[in-house]
Design a protein around this motif. Structure first.
Motif, PDB file in Angstrom:
ATOM      1  N   UNK A 132       0.882  -1.167   0.000  1.00  0.00           N
ATOM      2  CA  UNK A 132       0.000   0.000   0.000  1.00  0.00           C
ATOM      3  C   UNK A 132       0.920   1.218   0.000  1.00  0.00           C
ATOM      4  N   UNK A 133       0.768   2.082  -0.978  1.00  0.00           N
ATOM      5  CA  UNK A 133       1.651   3.233  -1.123  1.00  0.00           C
ATOM      6  C   UNK A 133       0.967   4.524  -0.716  1.00  0.00           C
ATOM      7  N   UNK A 134       1.682   5.359   0.028  1.00  0.00           N
ATOM      8  CA  UNK A 134       1.204   6.700   0.330  1.00  0.00           C
ATOM      9  C   UNK A 134       0.447   6.816   1.640  1.00  0.00           C
ATOM     10  N   UNK A 135       0.201   8.073   2.031  1.00  0.00           N
ATOM     11  CA  UNK A 135      -0.536   8.357   3.259  1.00  0.00           C
ATOM     12  C   UNK A 135      -2.028   8.256   3.015  1.00  0.00           C
ATOM     13  N   UNK A 136      -2.508   7.050   2.859  1.00  0.00           N
ATOM     14  CA  UNK A 136      -3.888   6.809   2.466  1.00  0.00           C
ATOM     15  C   UNK A 136      -4.879   7.153   3.587  1.00  0.00           C
ATOM     16  N   UNK A 137      -6.143   7.424   3.234  1.00  0.00           N
ATOM     17  CA  UNK A 137      -7.188   7.613   4.240  1.00  0.00           C
ATOM     18  C   UNK A 137      -7.419   6.320   5.028  1.00  0.00           C
ATOM     19  N   UNK A 138      -8.012   6.463   6.194  1.00  0.00           N
ATOM     20  CA  UNK A 138      -8.271   5.317   7.074  1.00  0.00           C
ATOM     21  C   UNK A 138      -9.069   4.236   6.332  1.00  0.00           C
ATOM     22  N   UNK A 139     -10.078   4.658   5.562  1.00  0.00           N
ATOM     23  CA  UNK A 139     -10.956   3.705   4.888  1.00  0.00           C
ATOM     24  C   UNK A 139     -10.196   2.823   3.895  1.00  0.00           C
ATOM     25  N   UNK A 140      -9.203   3.392   3.239  1.00  0.00           N
ATOM     26  CA  UNK A 140      -8.410   2.617   2.280  1.00  0.00           C
ATOM     27  C   UNK A 140      -7.606   1.548   3.009  1.00  0.00           C
ATOM     28  N   UNK A 141      -6.973   1.945   4.108  1.00  0.00           N
ATOM     29  CA  UNK A 141      -6.224   0.964   4.894  1.00  0.00           C
ATOM     30  C   UNK A 141      -7.151  -0.117   5.448  1.00  0.00           C
ATOM     31  N   UNK A 142      -8.293   0.292   5.964  1.00  0.00           N
ATOM     32  CA  UNK A 142      -9.226  -0.683   6.542  1.00  0.00           C
ATOM     33  C   UNK A 142      -9.657  -1.713   5.499  1.00  0.00           C
TER      34      UNK A 142
END
Length: 224
Positions: free
Chosen positions: A197-207
């Motif tokens: 997973x690349x970048x400072x993604x939003x919480x929803x993307x990580x979840x």
């Protein structure tokens, strides 16, 4: 059944998006618990490996590197501050005055990881706060020793490491391993040695990614 994930968080303590990304990842991990658990390991990446000990004025550095104006830098700073606030990370309103060399901070983080994963996480978060919130110098050995002690690590041992070249070779080797693997920007979050997973993604993307990976879905890349 609980799924346990191994997460390698490749980043630099001088990277504002790494602070945002870590905050988002931790928030996502809280959302997926207790069905999904994870152990974080922080891996080194230097945005400015050639930075001299005295550092460089931040505006001058970003202007030379990206050609950005003061107005553009201010807009970017405000956007990052807003993203940080969403995940509970506070950036100083005036930004960071200088950009510094972070190699010694990475050596300490390597040592902390050998000692205890929880303390490595605590040290990483404390280093990010010291640089981006408190505007401290992450290359200053006195600062590094103090921060190590604050998170429960042996301050005398930290001082001993910093006074030598201990863990320098190991840190360089890990940096090369990730750059040789094609990682040239951070944060880069590698899950179970396979999913990126690349970048400072939003919480929803990580979840969403954590749930998919824990459910043994096909691997993939999520880009910023």
């Amino acid at each position: 059944m609980t799924s346990h994930l191994k997460i390698d968080f490749v980043s630099d303590v001088a990277c504002p998006w790494c602070a945002v990304g870590l905050g988002s990842l931790e928030a996502a991990l809280r959302r997926v618990a207790p069905d999904v658990t994870a152990e974080l390991h922080f891996q080194p990446f230097e945005l400015n490996p050639q930075m001299p000990p005295e550092g460089q004025d931040t505006f001058e550095h970003l202007n030379q590197k990206y050609g950005s104006t003061r107005e553009q830098q201010e807009q970017s700073r405000e956007m990052i501050r807003a993203r940080g606030a969403e995940v509970g990370f506070e950036f100083h309103p005036e930004g960071r005055p200088r950009v510094y060399n972070t190699f010694d901070a990475h050596r300490l983080l390597h040592w902390a990881g050998l000692e205890d994963a929880g303390r490595q996480l605590a040290l990483k978060k404390r280093l990010l706060k010291a640089f981006f919130t408190d505007r401290e110098n992450p290359s200053d050995h006195a600062v590094l020793v103090r921060l190590a002690g604050e998170v429960g690590l042996d301050a005398a041992r930290a001082r001993e490491i910093l006074a030598s070249d201990e863990f320098a070779q190991e840190t360089r080797e890990r940096e090369r391993m990730y750059t040789d693997a094609g990682i040239h920007s951070v944060p880069a979050i590698i899950i179970n040695d396979h999913h990126l997973i690349s970048g400072g993604q939003p919480v929803e993307v990580f979840e969403r990614a954590l749930r998919q990976i824990a459910g043994a879905q096909p691997s993939g890349v999520v880009s910023a």
